[in-house]
Each structure stands twice: as C-alpha cells, then as structure tokens.
Design an enzyme around this catalytic site. Structure first.
Site, short mmCIF file in Angstrom:
data_model
loop_
_atom_site.label_atom_id
_atom_site.label_comp_id
_atom_site.label_asym_id
_atom_site.label_seq_id
_atom_site.Cartn_x
_atom_site.Cartn_y
_atom_site.Cartn_z
N CYS A 2 0.86 -1.19 0.00
CA CYS A 2 0.00 0.00 0.00
C CYS A 2 0.89 1.23 0.00
O CYS A 2 2.11 1.13 0.06
CB CYS A 2 -0.86 0.00 1.25
SG CYS A 2 -1.73 -1.55 1.48
N ARG A 27 1.12 1.99 -6.03
CA ARG A 27 1.44 0.96 -5.03
C ARG A 27 0.21 0.14 -4.65
O ARG A 27 0.33 -0.89 -3.96
CB ARG A 27 2.01 1.62 -3.77
CG ARG A 27 3.27 2.39 -4.01
CD ARG A 27 3.72 3.03 -2.73
NE ARG A 27 4.09 2.04 -1.75
CZ ARG A 27 5.29 1.50 -1.63
NH1 ARG A 27 6.25 1.85 -2.44
NH2 ARG A 27 5.54 0.60 -0.71
N TRP A 74 -3.72 -1.85 -1.32
CA TRP A 74 -3.67 -3.06 -2.15
C TRP A 74 -4.02 -4.18 -1.18
O TRP A 74 -3.23 -4.51 -0.30
CB TRP A 74 -2.28 -3.23 -2.74
CG TRP A 74 -2.16 -4.36 -3.72
CD1 TRP A 74 -2.45 -4.33 -5.05
CD2 TRP A 74 -1.69 -5.69 -3.45
NE1 TRP A 74 -2.20 -5.54 -5.62
CE2 TRP A 74 -1.74 -6.40 -4.67
CE3 TRP A 74 -1.25 -6.35 -2.31
CZ2 TRP A 74 -1.35 -7.73 -4.77
CZ3 TRP A 74 -0.87 -7.68 -2.42
CH2 TRP A 74 -0.92 -8.35 -3.64
N ASN A 98 1.25 0.03 5.92
CA ASN A 98 1.66 -0.71 4.73
C ASN A 98 2.47 -1.90 5.21
O ASN A 98 3.47 -1.72 5.91
CB ASN A 98 2.52 0.18 3.83
CG ASN A 98 3.24 -0.60 2.75
OD1 ASN A 98 2.71 -1.61 2.27
ND2 ASN A 98 4.42 -0.16 2.37
N GLY A 99 2.04 -3.11 4.88
CA GLY A 99 2.78 -4.30 5.31
C GLY A 99 1.81 -5.39 5.71
O GLY A 99 0.61 -5.33 5.41
N GLU A 483 10.35 -11.10 -21.35
CA GLU A 483 9.92 -9.76 -20.94
C GLU A 483 8.77 -9.25 -21.82
O GLU A 483 7.82 -8.64 -21.32
CB GLU A 483 11.13 -8.81 -20.98
CG GLU A 483 10.84 -7.37 -20.62
CD GLU A 483 10.22 -7.16 -19.24
OE1 GLU A 483 10.12 -8.11 -18.46
OE2 GLU A 483 9.79 -6.03 -18.97
N LYS A 487 5.18 -8.18 -20.25
CA LYS A 487 4.61 -6.84 -20.44
C LYS A 487 3.20 -6.96 -21.00
O LYS A 487 2.29 -6.28 -20.55
CB LYS A 487 5.46 -6.00 -21.42
CG LYS A 487 6.74 -5.44 -20.90
CD LYS A 487 6.61 -4.24 -19.99
CE LYS A 487 6.49 -4.61 -18.55
NZ LYS A 487 7.62 -5.05 -17.82
N GLU A 490 0.74 -8.19 -18.38
CA GLU A 490 0.51 -7.21 -17.31
C GLU A 490 -0.46 -6.11 -17.71
O GLU A 490 -1.36 -5.79 -16.95
CB GLU A 490 1.84 -6.49 -16.98
CG GLU A 490 2.74 -7.21 -16.04
CD GLU A 490 3.89 -6.31 -15.62
OE1 GLU A 490 4.69 -5.92 -16.49
OE2 GLU A 490 3.99 -6.00 -14.43
N HIS A 506 9.37 -28.56 -28.29
CA HIS A 506 9.17 -29.46 -27.14
C HIS A 506 7.82 -29.25 -26.47
O HIS A 506 7.63 -29.70 -25.35
CB HIS A 506 10.30 -29.26 -26.12
CG HIS A 506 11.65 -29.58 -26.69
ND1 HIS A 506 12.03 -30.86 -27.01
CD2 HIS A 506 12.68 -28.78 -27.03
CE1 HIS A 506 13.26 -30.84 -27.52
NE2 HIS A 506 13.67 -29.58 -27.55
N LYS A 605 3.14 -1.65 -7.83
CA LYS A 605 4.50 -1.37 -8.30
C LYS A 605 5.56 -1.99 -7.39
O LYS A 605 6.56 -2.51 -7.84
CB LYS A 605 4.67 0.16 -8.36
CG LYS A 605 6.01 0.63 -8.89
CD LYS A 605 6.04 0.55 -10.38
CE LYS A 605 7.37 0.96 -10.96
NZ LYS A 605 7.56 0.39 -12.30
C1 AGP Z 1 7.34 -5.20 -13.87
O1 AGP Z 1 6.65 -4.78 -15.00
C2 AGP Z 1 6.48 -5.79 -12.85
N1 AGP Z 1 5.53 -4.85 -12.38
C3 AGP Z 1 7.12 -6.66 -11.78
O2 AGP Z 1 7.37 -7.88 -12.39
C4 AGP Z 1 8.42 -6.16 -11.13
O3 AGP Z 1 9.47 -6.20 -12.03
C5 AGP Z 1 8.73 -7.04 -9.91
O4 AGP Z 1 7.70 -6.92 -8.99
C6 AGP Z 1 10.05 -6.72 -9.26
O5 AGP Z 1 10.09 -5.40 -8.80
P1 AGP Z 1 11.44 -4.70 -8.40
O6 AGP Z 1 12.27 -4.56 -9.62
O7 AGP Z 1 11.03 -3.39 -7.81
O8 AGP Z 1 12.12 -5.58 -7.38
#
Ligand code: AGP
Length: 610
Positions: A2, A27, A74, A98-99, A483, A487, A490, A506, A605
């Site tokens: 959060c 966040r 969150w 937050n936590g 990657e 992306k 996501e 495979h 994030k």
């Molecule tokens: C990236 O697009 C993602 N939101 C996620 O996979 C991110 O890379 C991952 O949570 C790791 O975050 P960090 O690099 O802040 O450790």
C-alpha cells in the site's frame, strides 16, 4: 504494497495528502482514505476504488486541518471495501499501515478475549487497538506505539494520529519502506520519494526498528527500544516534473520514450572510453575481490529477473565466471547452497521487493557478498547490501517496468565488462567494441522510437484481438521474449508466453494455428539461422509471424507477415534495441483495449508482501 502519506505543518493537510496519494497510487488502488485533525477531533473519509472516489467524497465533506495521514490500499487481509479501507480507528487512535502483520490472528483472539471488538477484517485494525490499549495505562502516543509494536511480528510502515496529541504524527517501520521529508514549517512522511517531491527534496530514510515523532518544526528519531538517534537529511536529485506525465497519454508510454535519457544517465561517468573500461568506484569491490569471485548468483523477481538472465549470459561470456539466476522467491524458500566466494547480485527497481530483500539477506548471512542494483536511492536492498550500483532511470511510475529494465540491463552489462577486465577475460579490442557500442545505444534507440511506435501501432490494429501470443528468442533474445510476454500480460491481460525458440518444438508448437501471432526476435547474431528455422516451423503451422528484425534484413523480413526494424548493434547489445518494440506492442494492445495501462488490475509497483 500500500502507500501511506502524512503531513504536519502550517498548510491544509488534505490537498497534500491527496496529492501524495495520487503519486503513490501505483502501489495499490483498491481503496483509499485520509484522517485529519479538525476542530471536532480526528475526522476520517474513506472510499472504495480508485483515488478519484475519495476525492469526490472529500469534495462533498471537506476536511479542514493541518495534520493528517492518508492511505491507498492493495488488499491483503480483507476484501476491498470501505470498512477495510484505512485509516483504522480505535478510541482516540487512527492508523494507516503498509505491510502484513504475521501474528494478527493470535493478536486478534487475544484482543477479542479481553473485550475489544473489530469492525474490519484487516490486520491493521489490530495495531490501532493495541496502541489504544497501551494509551489507557497513561502512556503518551510515542511510548504506547513502542509498547504496542513489541507484540507485533511482521512488516509494517505505520503513521499514527492521536486525538490527545493533535500537533503530531508518529511513524514507525519494519521491513516496509518509509521516508520522511523536511521543509520549512512542515514535516512529511510517505512510502516513496515521488509523493514528497513537490514539497521538499530534503529526505530521511527510516531503518527497520525505528520510530519518529513528526512535528511542524521537524522530527525526533529513535529506536523502538528508546535509544535516541540522529540522522541528517539527504538531498534527493529527482525533480517533481520527472514524476509527471509531460503530455503523454500514459506514464508507461512516457517511460518507454524516456529510455534513451534513462540509459544516458545510467551510463554517465561510467564508460571509460579512453581505457576501454568501466569506472565503478561506488561498487566497493577491489580488483582482488573481482578475481576471487568463484560464482555469481543473480536474484530478482518479475521484470528484474528477466534482466538478470541477460546479465548471466554476459557474465559468463565476458568474465568467464559461473553465474546462475534465481527467482528470489524460490531461492529464499529452499535451503540454497551459498556462502563465501559467492557474489550475490540483487536486482530491483524499487529496492524494496520483499522476496529479493529476504533472499539477499539470507545469502549475506551465509557468507556471500551482496551487490545491489536498484533505482531508488537509499532503499532497503542497497541499504542491506555490501555494495550498490545504482541505475539512474529516474522515478518510474507506470506499474509495468520499462525504463528501469533498460537501465538494469546497462548496469549488468557494465558490471560484466568491469569484471572481465579485472579477470583478464576480455582484451582491449573486445572491450573497446563493447564500450563504444554501449555509448551509441541511447541514440540508436532515440532515432527509431517514433517510427517504431507508428509501426507497432499499425501492426496492433491487425492483431489486437489475439487471445494468445507467443514470443520467441534465442540467446540474449530469450530473456527479451520473456519480458515481451510479461509486459503484454501485465498491461493488456492477453495471455502470452515467452519461450526459448529452441524449446518451441518441445511443447508450445502444439498451440500454434492461424489465430496465434508469434513474435520472433531475430537480431543478426550467432543464433540467426536457427531462429530462421524456428520461424519456418511456426509458419508451417499457419501461425502469423511478427518479426523484430535488424534494419535492412530482407531475408528475415521476407519470412514475416509483419515486421519491425531495430538498429544494428554489436550482438551482445541487441537486447537494448529488441526489447523496445515489445514494450510498445504491449502498450499499444493495452491502449487499444482501453485497459488501465499505468495501474493494471491486481498489480502493485512495489511488492512488499511474500
Ligand atoms: C514489472 O513490470 C512488474 N511490475 C514486476 O514484475 C516487477 O518487475 C517485480 O515486482 C520486481 O520489482 P522490483 O524490480 O522493484 O524488485
């Protein structure tokens, strides 16, 4: 995961809190709330959903007062609802958190047995009740929080108000990020730097087990056991404008377009072109340390993990050092063999990802040396590491990481060259090619960005309805394929898989038909011929091929239904250019579908939960 924010000072708190929450919304964004000391006591407004719902609620009700705290959530414990939204209240106490409190069930049972009743399903409400219980024995807010936290196990960054002390906020931290900001006449707290940038760049990072009393005139810092501490503020160089959209439709698009600048800033002062070497005084490893490393373990999550796979390939090829990559969550969950002679490189944009932090800590405890690659100065992972090698991408606000990934690639490659030079595994000619090639990359990306955006926008028109997309690459293009798929998943919620092209036969080949676009990364490297064959295999199953090809490569382009061109680079540098169209592909599909590009559903994030 959060975001929390607080303000005590001489101006109205609510606008500062809302502005801070807007900058922290990445966040978590399933509910939000604020608590402000008004003439009537602590007043609270909460709303489910995005921050705009809280803003509308506040337009109706207003909330005058100069001391307040805010939260964007969150959900972990308890579904997103108004009753589970923060702040949580018990008697005169209001808390944002937050936590995750790990022993919340035991504490809840204990509190309920002694007559307390909870109105939410959250672990946070328990903290409010514990503090309230301690104030009943006559303790002031600071002492009551100290005592209450002695019962709590888990991760927290909290900000607390008490009706009895209307000019103060108390904050405390363990394993969740918390930064204080200091300006003339006001003191602030927040989960992350961008929330405070419009007000101050004088900041202080709290360490685990610390607590601070915030007043308009400044802050008093101590350990939870009462030991007083002094800490000077640190000047943060990021400007507020860096955390704005600057005319782009979304942060993600702005951050993709910022990549040449992010790379330039990350490379600045580190490419020693005269000696064909890398200057990294900040890493804190001597030339002898470089020679003594027996193995490198790269730890990260998500996108950062994909950067580490490229890092592994570079380290092995250029520095001839055995290297492995591990998902941090897996590494910390098993009895990994790690110890002296191992260098652990923990890679994280936020520097706060809990799995990466805990995995790196565990490795350090067993005798490994830890090097952090992070983008956020002073964040938890660099603080626990033996050395840090920061990326300088600037604040990344879009939840989907783009420019920080690019900067992570740069640091991993620079570190590989640095190590190779010290271990005598790359000669002058090779190092010159790499250093000069790397210096050219920002321009090579910049020159093609607009055109690539147009080409990809056009391609996406034809393929936006695809329900599944496959991304294929070999060698350094393999992590880029991973990657590209991440992306797309996501931000557009389209199912996508990234595969090593050689693995297609495979299993995944069974997925192919005329409805599955296959994005094939085809730089002109040592894998080119084999990737051409894989492309033919996919075509034979009627799959539609979207190629990422080197400029002017007619042979590859003839095999594709559609293609995008990228600049010609040294083969070790191809990831810097091939990943850009993949980021744009994900962005354009998401934009076409109208998803919430910068804050995709269910994501956050900074992932500070396990
Ligand atoms: C990236 O697009 C993602 N939101 C996620 O996979 C991110 O890379 C991952 O949570 C790791 O975050 P960090 O690099 O802040 O450790």
């Amino acid at each position: 995961m959060c975001g929390i924010v607080g303000h005590v000072g001489d101006q109205q708190a609510t606008p500062v809190l809302l502005d801070g929450l807007r900058r922290l919304e990445y966040r978590g964004y399933d509910s939000a709330g604020v608590a402000v000391h008004s003439r009537k006591g602590i007043e609270i407004v909460r709303a489910v959903g995005k921050l705009r719902n809280l803003e509308s609620a506040l337009l109706k009700d207003g909330l005058p007062g100069t001391v307040g705290i805010g939260h964007t959530r969150w959900a972990t414990h308890g579904r997103p609802s108004e009753v589970n939204a923060h702040p949580h209240v018990a008697g005169p106490i209001a808390v944002v958190h937050n936590g995750i409190i790990e022993n919340h069930s035991a504490l809840r049972n204990e509190l309920e047995a002694s007559g307390y009743s909870m109105s939410s399903e959250t672990d946070t409400e328990i903290i409010a009740h514990l503090i309230h219980r301690e104030t009943k024995s006559g303790l002031d807010m600071l002492s009551a929080i100290r005592r209450a936290l002695s019962f709590v196990e888990g991760a927290y960054a909290i900000a607390v108000l008490s009706e009895e002390e209307p000019d103060r906020i108390v904050v405390a931290k363990n394993a969740s990020p918390l930064v204080l900001g200091v300006s003339k006449g006001a003191t602030y707290c927040a989960s992350d730097i961008p929330a405070l940038l419009p007000y101050t760049n004088e900041m202080v990072f709290l360490e685990d087990g610390e607590i601070a009393l915030l007043e308009a005139t400044g802050f008093t810092l101590s350990k939870l056991d009462g030991t007083p501490l002094t800490r000077r503020t640190r000047k943060i160089s990021w400007s507020p404008v860096m955390a704005e959209k600057a005319g782009y439709k979304h942060f993600m698009l702005k951050e993709i377009f910022e990549q040449p600048r992010a790379l330039e800033d990350t490379l600045r002062g580190r490419l020693d072109r005269e000696r064909a070497d890398i200057a990294t005084p900040e890493i804190g490893l001597s030339d002898d340390d470089a020679k003594r490393i027996k193995r490198i373990i790269l730890l990260a999550c998500g996108t950062s993990h994909h950067a580490t796979i490229a890092g592994r390939y570079w380290l092995e090829e250029l520095a001839k050092v055995p290297a492995i990559t591990e998902l941090a969550s897996e590494f910390r969950g098993r009895d990994a063999v790690v110890g002296e002679g191992d260098l652990v490189i923990a890679v994280s944009q936020s520097g706060e990802t809990l799995d990466t932090l805990m995995a790196a800590k565990a490795a350090k405890e067993r005798g490994a040396m830890v090097l952090a690659i992070a983008n956020v100065n002073g964040s938890a992972i660099p603080r626990m590491a033996d050395g840090s090698f920061y990326t300088h991408a600037g604040p990344e606000i879009g939840v989907a990481s783009t420019k920080c990934f690019m900067a992570q690639l740069a640091n991993l490659l620079m570190f590989s060259i640095w190590l190779g030079r010290r271990r005598g595994t790359i000669d002058d000619a090779q190092a010159t090619e790499l250093v000069e090639g790397l210096a050219r990359i920002p321009n090579q990306i910049a020159e093609r960005l607009r055109e690539t955006h147009l080409m990809v926008t056009d391609i996406v028109r034809d393929f936006s309805d695809a329900r599944d997309v496959l991304f294929l690459g070999r060698g350094l293009s393999y992590p880029m394929a991973l990657e590209g798929a991440l992306k797309l998943k996501e931000v557009s919620y389209v199912h996508a898989e990234g595969y090593a092209a050689g693995e297609m036969k495979h299993g995944p080949i069974a997925l192919l038909d005329a409805h599955v676009p296959v994005v094939v990364l085809m730089p002109q490297d040592r894998h080119y011929d084999r990737v051409s064959s894989n492309m033919q295999e996919a075509r034979a199953r009627e799959a539609k091929i979207i190629g990422v090809t080197t400029e002017g490569d007619k042979h590859a382009q003839a095999l594709c239904d559609r293609f995008v061109e990228v600049a010609k680079t040294h083969e070790a540098l191809s990831p810097f250019v091939t990943v850009v169209p993949l980021q744009l592909y994900a962005y354009c599909v998401a934009d076409h579908k109208g998803t919430d590009v910068d804050q995709p559903r269910n994501l956050a994030k900074t992932v500070t939960v396990e």
